[in-house]
Design an enzyme around this catalytic site. Sequence first.
Site, mmCIF file in Angstrom:
data_model
loop_
_atom_site.group_PDB
_atom_site.id
_atom_site.type_symbol
_atom_site.label_atom_id
_atom_site.label_comp_id
_atom_site.label_asym_id
_atom_site.label_seq_id
_atom_site.Cartn_x
_atom_site.Cartn_y
_atom_site.Cartn_z
ATOM 1 N N HIS A 168 -2.120 -5.258 1.643
ATOM 2 C CA HIS A 168 -3.299 -6.399 1.224
ATOM 3 C C HIS A 168 -2.951 -7.637 0.880
ATOM 4 C CE1 HIS A 168 -7.391 -7.647 0.029
ATOM 5 N NE2 HIS A 168 -6.734 -7.869 -1.089
ATOM 6 N N GLU B 186 -9.353 -11.051 -7.596
ATOM 7 C CA GLU B 186 -8.284 -10.021 -7.500
ATOM 8 C C GLU B 186 -7.248 -10.045 -8.451
ATOM 9 O OE1 GLU B 186 -9.317 -9.296 -2.774
ATOM 10 O OE2 GLU B 186 -7.405 -9.918 -3.290
ATOM 11 N N LYS C 60 0.698 -1.048 -0.086
ATOM 12 C CA LYS C 60 -0.108 -0.198 0.136
ATOM 13 C C LYS C 60 0.933 1.326 0.127
ATOM 14 C CE LYS C 60 -3.924 -2.036 2.094
ATOM 15 N NZ LYS C 60 -5.079 -2.026 3.203
ATOM 16 N N TYR D 280 -12.344 -2.584 -4.151
ATOM 17 C CA TYR D 280 -12.869 -2.968 -2.607
ATOM 18 C C TYR D 280 -14.237 -3.013 -2.711
ATOM 19 C CZ TYR D 280 -8.190 -2.598 -0.263
ATOM 20 O OH TYR D 280 -7.010 -2.776 0.186
ATOM 21 N N ASN E 11 -2.162 0.283 6.788
ATOM 22 C CA ASN E 11 -1.643 -1.132 7.201
ATOM 23 C C ASN E 11 -0.893 -1.726 6.250
ATOM 24 O OD1 ASN E 11 -3.809 -2.143 5.444
ATOM 25 N ND2 ASN E 11 -4.615 -3.454 6.810
#
Length: 140
Positions: free
Chosen positions: A116, A127, A10, A50, A113
């Site tokens: 993913h 995905e 990220k 998402y 965070n």
Amino acid sequence: ALERTLSIIKPDAVAKNVIGQIYARFEQAGLKIVAAKMKQLSRQEAEGFYAVHSERPFFKALVDFMISGPVMISALEGENAVLAHRDLMGATNPKEAAPGTIRADFAESIDANAVHGSDAVDTAKVEIAYFFAATEVCPR
Ligand code: CMP
């Protein structure tokens, strides 16, 4: 079983310049990078990725964060790759992530965070196909 999973490093971790340190953890765990690209996601792309979270209260913040800078998107292949990758990442909230996991070591908050990962083999297929054409995935 031999599986594939989608990894996204990220914007926070890309900005920290730790792509290589995170890739090294994948490699040390026996996961092979079979596809990779760095990309600045558009809002539409992040919202589509998402979509399952679109009704959640954190959706807008999640999308805003995911488009705040470039991400590094990879497909990983290996034995039990989905769970192996989730073990490396640690808990979604870095405050709850076990010591030595990617999120414990590199992440600051549940929003920023660091990484993913797909949560199951069937979602991994969706995905990976969201970001990579079949010809961009290189089994080896
Ligand atoms: P990720 O695995 O990318 O999937 C959805 C993301 O939403 C998650 O990691 C978190 O970064 C973010 N998020 C923010 N708040 C929450 C929450 N309360 N529960 C789950 N995910 C959250």
